[in-house]
Design a protein around this motif. Sequence first.
Motif, PDB file in Angstrom:
ATOM      1  N   ASP A  40      -4.820   4.020   5.897  1.00  0.00           N
ATOM      2  CA  ASP A  40      -4.252   4.278   4.570  1.00  0.00           C
ATOM      3  C   ASP A  40      -5.331   4.842   3.649  1.00  0.00           C
ATOM      4  O   ASP A  40      -6.529   4.764   3.940  1.00  0.00           O
ATOM      5  CB  ASP A  40      -3.645   3.010   3.963  1.00  0.00           C
TER       6      ASP A  40
ATOM      7  N   THR B  48       1.088   5.288  -1.360  1.00  0.00           N
ATOM      8  CA  THR B  48       0.259   6.391  -1.845  1.00  0.00           C
ATOM      9  C   THR B  48       1.041   7.255  -2.834  1.00  0.00           C
ATOM     10  O   THR B  48       2.130   7.736  -2.527  1.00  0.00           O
ATOM     11  CB  THR B  48      -0.230   7.273  -0.681  1.00  0.00           C
TER      12      THR B  48
ATOM     13  N   ALA C 283      -0.724   8.977   4.722  1.00  0.00           N
ATOM     14  CA  ALA C 283      -0.754   7.998   5.806  1.00  0.00           C
ATOM     15  C   ALA C 283       0.409   8.244   6.760  1.00  0.00           C
ATOM     16  O   ALA C 283       1.557   8.397   6.329  1.00  0.00           O
ATOM     17  CB  ALA C 283      -0.683   6.587   5.241  1.00  0.00           C
TER      18      ALA C 283
ATOM     19  N   THR D 188      -3.699   4.707  -4.182  1.00  0.00           N
ATOM     20  CA  THR D 188      -2.983   3.735  -3.372  1.00  0.00           C
ATOM     21  C   THR D 188      -2.603   2.583  -4.283  1.00  0.00           C
ATOM     22  O   THR D 188      -3.465   2.002  -4.958  1.00  0.00           O
ATOM     23  CB  THR D 188      -3.847   3.223  -2.216  1.00  0.00           C
TER      24      THR D 188
ATOM     25  N   GLU E 120       3.600   6.178   6.677  1.00  0.00           N
ATOM     26  CA  GLU E 120       4.492   6.357   5.532  1.00  0.00           C
ATOM     27  C   GLU E 120       5.391   7.584   5.711  1.00  0.00           C
ATOM     28  O   GLU E 120       6.243   7.850   4.862  1.00  0.00           O
ATOM     29  CB  GLU E 120       3.683   6.502   4.236  1.00  0.00           C
TER      30      GLU E 120
ATOM     31  N   SER F 157       0.833  -1.202   0.000  1.00  0.00           N
ATOM     32  CA  SER F 157       0.000   0.000   0.000  1.00  0.00           C
ATOM     33  C   SER F 157       0.869   1.255   0.000  1.00  0.00           C
ATOM     34  O   SER F 157       1.320   1.716   1.044  1.00  0.00           O
ATOM     35  CB  SER F 157      -0.915  -0.005   1.232  1.00  0.00           C
TER      36      SER F 157
END
Length: 430
Positions: free
Chosen positions: A392, A252, A338, A261, A341, A250
């Motif tokens: 997410d 982005t 997110a 995503t 991340e 996942s």
Amino acid sequence: MTEEQRKQKNKKDNGLLAKAAIIGVVAGLLGGGVSYAGLNAANVANNNSSAGSSATTSSSTSSNTGETGSVTSSSKGTTSVNKSTTSSGTMTAAYKKVQNAVVSVLNYKYTSSSSSNSDLYSMFGYGDDSDSSSSSSSKKSLTLYSEGSGVIYTTASGKGYIVTNNHVISGAAKVKVILASGKTIAATVVGKDATSDLAVLSIDSKYVTQTASFGDSSALQSGQTVIAVGSPEGSEYASTVTQGIVSSPSRTLTYNGNQMTVIQTDAAINSGNSGGPLVNSDGQVIGINSMKLSSSTSGDSVEGMGFAIPSNEVVTIINQLVKNGKITRPQLGVMVAALDELNSYYKKQMGISSSLKKGLYVAKVTKGGAADKAGMKKGDVILKADGKTVNDVATLHNILYNRKVGDKVSLTVQRGSKTITITVALEASK
């Protein structure tokens, strides 16, 4: 041979071996075949030096098996193929489950050409609407503009349905597909969506010999083995298979101003792979290959960074495209990231509390948009949507895709040290 002579001979042989190996490695940078030949020569030299003259004087075939392998010798120096060689593996079986479902997608566009007469008339202000057919011979012809890939996933009511990327068929005047058999047939665009970069085509079901099934992309894990199937650089290389691992299930990214995503993989994905399937070891499609990162912002070349649209999102989108031909997408009017991340440096720069580990940081609120009208602010962190934890962008998208324009969504938001609830009336995407 004395002990001193034996030492000198071994030292010489080792030097030759090292030299041959170095040549092999250097040649490997230029071409794999040369590298293999160089290393093979090194191995032969090593075997000869250790076996001595016995290798050339053997009078019968024998096999001497040790702890690290076996040595076979023959009186005539001949060899044969071992029929017990394994010819398939896990990913071979996976490939066979999709190989006849993967197609090449051809995008044809009109090109026009004009005779010198029409060029002469246009010089003096006359347009193409001149009533003299002899004076204007402007012609339009279909020309192959680009090629991509696609995968047949189901049949219904005499039609076979194919999913591909929107950018593969964008602007097409006519679309054709090349089947795994090599046959070229016409295809119809059922629906397309630029935001998700997905499109659905249909063909006559009589041509369908295999359909692929979708797997659960939410179950993907980093390090999982996958294969990408498609037509890199065009149909000349149709059914090309490359293998890699999932780097991130996942990730982005922003594509055409929209957040997506995607699954990140190091399976080789090149021009023409777009729209083809990313397949797990069970032979299930867990993503649709969409793009790759070929260079960094500084211009450095990048390898092994390909991206695919997760199958769970693909299924949601293509079902709507088959039903309605388009996507009317409700949206919040925010751009988010997110938290898991973001590294600690970025979190500190953006003033995000170190105690917050999960959630979506609101990096931008569209002025006059749904979230702005509801009172959401830049710097808020969305923790839940309608009571469901959102860690997410994909999760938030899936919640929104199951709502309609005008529906209200309750968001649990962390603002500074306070946790508040914001109710947003969803608006249509523009």
